[in-house]
Design a protein around this motif. Structure first.
Motif, PDB file in Angstrom:
ATOM      1  N   SER A 149      -8.849   2.418  -1.709  1.00 46.13           N
ATOM      2  CA  SER A 149      -9.769   1.482  -1.051  1.00 46.13           C
ATOM      3  C   SER A 149      -9.695   1.899   0.840  1.00 46.13           C
ATOM      4  O   SER A 149      -8.687   2.027   1.469  1.00 46.13           O
ATOM      5  N   SER A 150     -10.818   1.674   1.221  1.00 44.76           N
ATOM      6  CA  SER A 150     -10.663   1.953   2.396  1.00 44.76           C
ATOM      7  C   SER A 150     -10.280   1.768   3.465  1.00 44.76           C
ATOM      8  O   SER A 150     -10.533  -0.234   2.743  1.00 44.76           O
ATOM      9  N   GLY A 167      -5.049  -4.129   5.838  1.00 47.59           N
ATOM     10  CA  GLY A 167      -6.333  -4.643   5.898  1.00 47.59           C
ATOM     11  C   GLY A 167      -6.331  -5.759   6.494  1.00 47.59           C
ATOM     12  O   GLY A 167      -7.690  -6.080   7.615  1.00 47.59           O
ATOM     13  N   LEU A 168      -5.718  -7.066   5.570  1.00 50.10           N
ATOM     14  CA  LEU A 168      -6.336  -8.231   6.754  1.00 50.10           C
ATOM     15  C   LEU A 168      -6.067  -8.399   8.254  1.00 50.10           C
ATOM     16  O   LEU A 168      -6.659  -9.048   8.720  1.00 50.10           O
ATOM     17  N   VAL A 169      -5.364  -7.732   8.753  1.00 49.31           N
ATOM     18  CA  VAL A 169      -4.412  -7.816   9.905  1.00 49.31           C
ATOM     19  C   VAL A 169      -5.089  -6.739  10.599  1.00 49.31           C
ATOM     20  O   VAL A 169      -5.431  -7.615  11.958  1.00 49.31           O
ATOM     21  N   LEU A 170      -5.664  -5.724  10.060  1.00 57.15           N
ATOM     22  CA  LEU A 170      -7.204  -5.091  10.660  1.00 57.15           C
ATOM     23  C   LEU A 170      -8.429  -5.864  11.014  1.00 57.15           C
ATOM     24  O   LEU A 170      -9.053  -5.565  12.175  1.00 57.15           O
ATOM     25  N   ARG A 171      -8.422  -6.823   9.983  1.00 57.10           N
ATOM     26  CA  ARG A 171      -9.390  -7.619   9.411  1.00 57.10           C
ATOM     27  C   ARG A 171      -9.538  -8.959  10.638  1.00 57.10           C
ATOM     28  O   ARG A 171     -10.320  -9.179  11.616  1.00 57.10           O
ATOM     29  N   ALA A 212      -2.587   7.510   5.692  1.00 50.92           N
ATOM     30  CA  ALA A 212      -1.787   7.067   4.944  1.00 50.92           C
ATOM     31  C   ALA A 212      -2.439   7.758   3.914  1.00 50.92           C
ATOM     32  O   ALA A 212      -3.431   7.930   3.477  1.00 50.92           O
ATOM     33  N   GLY A 213      -1.207   7.973   2.845  1.00 55.03           N
ATOM     34  CA  GLY A 213      -1.147   8.304   1.366  1.00 55.03           C
ATOM     35  C   GLY A 213       0.323   8.902   0.629  1.00 55.03           C
ATOM     36  O   GLY A 213       0.922   9.513   1.829  1.00 55.03           O
ATOM     37  N   PHE A 214       0.381   8.997  -0.297  1.00 57.85           N
ATOM     38  CA  PHE A 214       1.290   9.678  -0.912  1.00 57.85           C
ATOM     39  C   PHE A 214       2.093  10.820  -0.440  1.00 57.85           C
ATOM     40  O   PHE A 214       0.719  11.951  -0.145  1.00 57.85           O
ATOM     41  N   ASP A 215       3.317  10.983   0.257  1.00 55.87           N
ATOM     42  CA  ASP A 215       3.876  12.519   0.095  1.00 55.87           C
ATOM     43  C   ASP A 215       4.724  12.529  -0.956  1.00 55.87           C
ATOM     44  O   ASP A 215       6.400  11.500  -0.279  1.00 55.87           O
ATOM     45  N   SER A 216       5.538  14.105  -1.266  1.00 55.10           N
ATOM     46  CA  SER A 216       6.214  13.356  -2.430  1.00 55.10           C
ATOM     47  C   SER A 216       7.829  13.783  -1.416  1.00 55.10           C
ATOM     48  O   SER A 216       9.096  13.791  -1.754  1.00 55.10           O
ATOM     49  N   ARG A 217       7.396  14.012  -0.565  1.00 51.04           N
ATOM     50  CA  ARG A 217       8.631  14.481   1.080  1.00 51.04           C
ATOM     51  C   ARG A 217       9.295  12.889   1.412  1.00 51.04           C
ATOM     52  O   ARG A 217      10.437  13.465   1.414  1.00 51.04           O
ATOM     53  N   ARG A 253     -11.512  -0.471  14.654  1.00 55.32           N
ATOM     54  CA  ARG A 253     -12.176  -0.426  14.098  1.00 55.32           C
ATOM     55  C   ARG A 253     -11.725   1.630  13.615  1.00 55.32           C
ATOM     56  O   ARG A 253     -11.667   2.015  13.032  1.00 55.32           O
ATOM     57  N   ASP A 254     -11.002   2.374  15.161  1.00 58.53           N
ATOM     58  CA  ASP A 254     -11.163   3.409  14.930  1.00 58.53           C
ATOM     59  C   ASP A 254      -9.560   3.070  14.060  1.00 58.53           C
ATOM     60  O   ASP A 254      -9.187   3.742  13.196  1.00 58.53           O
ATOM     61  N   ASN A 255      -8.400   2.455  14.346  1.00 56.00           N
ATOM     62  CA  ASN A 255      -7.623   2.126  13.883  1.00 56.00           C
ATOM     63  C   ASN A 255      -7.430   2.442  12.433  1.00 56.00           C
ATOM     64  O   ASN A 255      -6.816   3.005  11.685  1.00 56.00           O
ATOM     65  N   ALA A 256      -8.470   1.055  12.172  1.00 55.65           N
ATOM     66  CA  ALA A 256      -8.875   1.669  10.295  1.00 55.65           C
ATOM     67  C   ALA A 256      -8.995   2.754  10.094  1.00 55.65           C
ATOM     68  O   ALA A 256      -8.802   3.434   8.869  1.00 55.65           O
ATOM     69  N   ALA A 257     -10.169   3.843  10.528  1.00 56.61           N
ATOM     70  CA  ALA A 257     -10.737   4.828  10.322  1.00 56.61           C
ATOM     71  C   ALA A 257      -9.384   5.844  10.467  1.00 56.61           C
ATOM     72  O   ALA A 257      -9.369   6.732   9.321  1.00 56.61           O
TER      73      ALA A 257
END
Length: 462
Positions: A241-242, A437-441, A226-231, A216-220
């Motif tokens: 989504s979370s 998300g499925l792997v974490l589930r 996670a997220g776009f970075d132009s570099r 659960r902490d890993n997903a949090a």
């Protein structure tokens, strides 16, 4: 307390970021002399950040879902104002150090309390954590055993409560190997989900990944970093989504392929027994489990071409200055890599692409693949390979991890048992690309039915 529990405590005002940060710093004072997980600790900066976080929580205006969580960063990721020396004498400590890596920037934006930097072998080149510059990192369950690597400092820090979570890197297993050896949780996500900058010398094998004590902490943490970075030219769009959404949906009806040995690995008998027992837990939870192999040969030769070539390119920039300043194993690897041709590199890339095709077809039939994370428990600290190894290469004992760096699939390691000597064993859960998300589930379903992740490391019992 887990990071998720800490944030809920901050919200309810039953605990403060100052208290949590002080506890993490106390744990560093208590344990780090024995395990050597940190290369830098900023006590004043951490407490100042914790006080700022506490004020935000008191006014009900946290910066984000990680506000106030004590955090460490592997010393392979840039951190503004601190040197990133990668366990090497070759890097000039003077800097300038005026930029954060993408994951570090996201952590600052959410208000995380960054405690310091954790150990890595020189340039993260191998599967254990020791360097000429900083020495070796021990295991929380037995400091005479290796923590694994190359994110061994982060795994040991998390395992001993020296911060609730950490960010590591994984080019051939480097978050999953130490997670398996230390009884912690780590995800190598789909390539590009967590941007990297500057790019790794090992190219598109290298991923950043969250390292925690629970799924659960890993997903949090993945939500935060996670997220776009132009570099990063290969960065994926920011998720909409979370990764916590649906994490408790269980495994009923999921099609799971279990490969005990990938068709070419020999396991320690206690590893084999623990992983088979873990598979039975998921089957009892409603998953449809089939024992099957994905159908590929060991891609070690292709991986080594790509990895060794990266090492050669890395040291090439330093020319004759390298001398005896670097890890002898890294120098040996670079010398081997310097003899590969462009044709060799393209052949290895073709093998990589074919492996990706095969795994794509595999996941038409199975939602996830289960394997051991490693075929053996932790061995003596300060060694690249276990006693009696026929090879000097760390890839000789990590056959379950590096194939999925080649394919760039998400792969999660969760603790699934202990040997008779009290050393942790890891279960690896692999999904198709973009199925993080499925792997974490699946990992959460396993942890919900077991208690291995709640065991206290031996050092904390002393």
């Amino acid at each position: 307390m887990t990071a998720v529990e800490l944030v809920e405590g901050y919200r309810r005002k039953t605990i403060s970021p100052v208290e949590a940060t002080q506890e993490a710093l106390d744990a560093i004072d208590r344990y780090d002399e024995r395990v050597n997980a940190f290369v830098l600790v900023d006590r004043e900066g951490a407490m100042a950040a914790a006080k700022e976080s506490e004020a935000r929580w008191h006014t009900g205006e946290p910066l984000g879902p990680g506000d106030g969580v004590p955090t460490s960063i592997k010393d392979a990721l840039w951190t503004k104002g601190w040197p990133t020396l990668r366990g090497s004498h070759l890097i000039d400590e003077a800097g300038p150090w005026d930029e954060d890596a993408p994951a570090v920037a996201r952590l600052r934006e959410t208000g995380a309390v960054i405690l310091g930097k954790t150990t890595t072998p020189e340039y993260s080149w191998k599967g254990v954590t020791d360097s000429i510059k900083y020495g070796a990192t021990g295991n929380p369950w037995d400091p005479t055993k290796t923590s694994g690597g190359s994110s061994g400092g982060s795994a040991t820090a998390v395992g001993l409560g020296m911060g609730a979570w950490s960010v590591g890197t994984d080019g051939g297993g480097s978050v999953r190997i130490p997670a398996a050896f230390t009884g912690t949780v780590a995800l190598k996500p789909t390539y590009g989900l967590i941007p990297l900058f500057p790019p790794s010398a090992f190219g598109t094998l290298s991923h950043a990944g969250p390292m925690t004590r629970t799924v659960r902490d890993n997903a949090a943490l993945l939500d935060v970093i996670a997220g776009f970075d132009s570099r990063d030219w290969s960065a994926m769009p920011t998720p909409t989504s979370s990764f916590l959404d649906g994490i408790d949906d269980g495994v009923a009806g999921l099609r799971i392929g279990f490969s005990p040995d990938l068709g070419f690995v020999d396991n320690h008998p206690e590893v084999d027994a623990a992983v088979r027992a873990a598979v039975e837990v998921l089957q009892a939870a409603g998953a449809e489990v089939s024992e099957v192999d994905p159908g590929f040969d060991d891609p070690i030769d292709a991986f080594n071409v790509l990895w060794f070539s990266g090492a050669a390119k890395l040291l090439q920039a330093y020319g004759e200055a390298v001398g005896d300043q670097v890890d002898p194993g890294l120098r040996r690897t670079a010398e081997a890599g310097a003899h590969f041709t462009a044709s060799d590199f393209l052949d290895a890339t073709a093998t990589r692409m074919e492996l990706g095709r095969l795994m794509g077809l595999f996941h038409r039939r199975y939602d996830v693949l289960l394997t051991p994370t490693l075929p053996l428990p932790a061995f003596a600290v300060g060694q690249d390979v276990p006693d009696g190894s026929p090879s000097p290469d760390w890839t000789s004992w990590t056959p379950y991890t590096y194939p999925f760096n080649l394919t760039q699939q998400p792969a999660l390691s969760v603790p699934c048992g202990f040997t008779s000597e009290g050393l942790p064993i890891g279960l690896q859960i692999v999904g198709k690309r973009h199925a993080d998300g499925l792997v974490l589930r699946v990992g959460q379903a396993y942890q919900s039915a077991t208690a291995w992740h709640t065991r206290v490391p031996s050092l904390q019992e002393v």
